[in-house]
Design a protein around this motif. Sequence first.
Motif, short mmCIF file in Angstrom:
data_model
loop_
_atom_site.label_atom_id
_atom_site.label_comp_id
_atom_site.label_asym_id
_atom_site.label_seq_id
_atom_site.Cartn_x
_atom_site.Cartn_y
_atom_site.Cartn_z
N GLY A 225 94.67 -5.52 52.52
CA GLY A 225 94.45 -5.46 53.97
C GLY A 225 93.24 -4.63 54.32
O GLY A 225 92.45 -5.00 55.20
N GLN B 44 100.53 -8.38 59.06
CA GLN B 44 100.84 -7.02 59.45
C GLN B 44 102.31 -6.67 59.18
O GLN B 44 102.64 -5.53 58.87
N ASP C 36 103.72 -2.96 57.53
CA ASP C 36 104.46 -1.99 58.35
C ASP C 36 105.91 -2.46 58.41
O ASP C 36 106.35 -3.08 59.37
#
Length: 284
Positions: free
Chosen positions: A177, A185, A189
Amino acid sequence: MGETPNKRDLEDGIQQDFSRSMSYGDYLRLDVLLSAQQPLSDPQQHDELLFIVQHQTSELWLKLMIHELRSARALLRSDDLSPALKRMARIKHIQHTLTDQWSVLATLTPSEYAEIRPFLATSSGFQSAQYREVEFLLGNKNADMVAVFSHDEAARASLEELLHEPSLYDEFLAHLGRQGYAVPQRLLDRDWSQPHTSDPDLVDVFAGVYSAPAEHWGVYETCEELVDIEDSFQQWRFRHLQVVQRVIGHKVGTGGSSGVDFLRRALSLTFFPELYEVRTRIGQ
């Protein structure tokens, strides 16, 4: 005068007095290491030493593997790819050694094992904290495993910490990333205590890498190193299964598991699913 036939004389410079110098045994703490094999069988059974040495040496190799995995993970976190690849290469050699060791234990016949099994009581390789640390570092997270080590505060705390930290693969995806790859994403996360599951968008990312290896060489090489590690891990699992089946058949394990059937289910677990799924896409 020449040397005595079939005898090698010591050279003058070879150290022989260790009264004030460190010896090989001193450095390696061989007094401690070689006194750790304490068979419990009474009368003592010849093959118990094999069983103990096999598992103690495995724990030493696991200790080194954890050391290398933690280092590789930290290097990926700092985007230092080349030394991380060196660590992964060493991990593979450790894995090969661990797998080869099963051939020694496989010399233990069912009759011989039956003589020492009662003295194992409820102890089992299932309770190896270091093996679980390796699994957690590679991404096979399972919070239920932490409770198995409630009797060992240090082991429980280490596993609890690793449970909530990114795995080696998580750090690789984070590295990608930061390098501009379109890693979703949601993978960067997430709840690290949960095992990673296959993501089709990540397969797309790797498909781009594999379609042009020369343009993504470092990432491409890392992908293949990770596949090598998982492949080696699966070989270890399968060899373990084979040896257990050879020695005890389908008996219940000393730790209470179903034995062979429980080990067979582990073969369906995967660390890096997208790196295998992308292979179907190559050349299409």
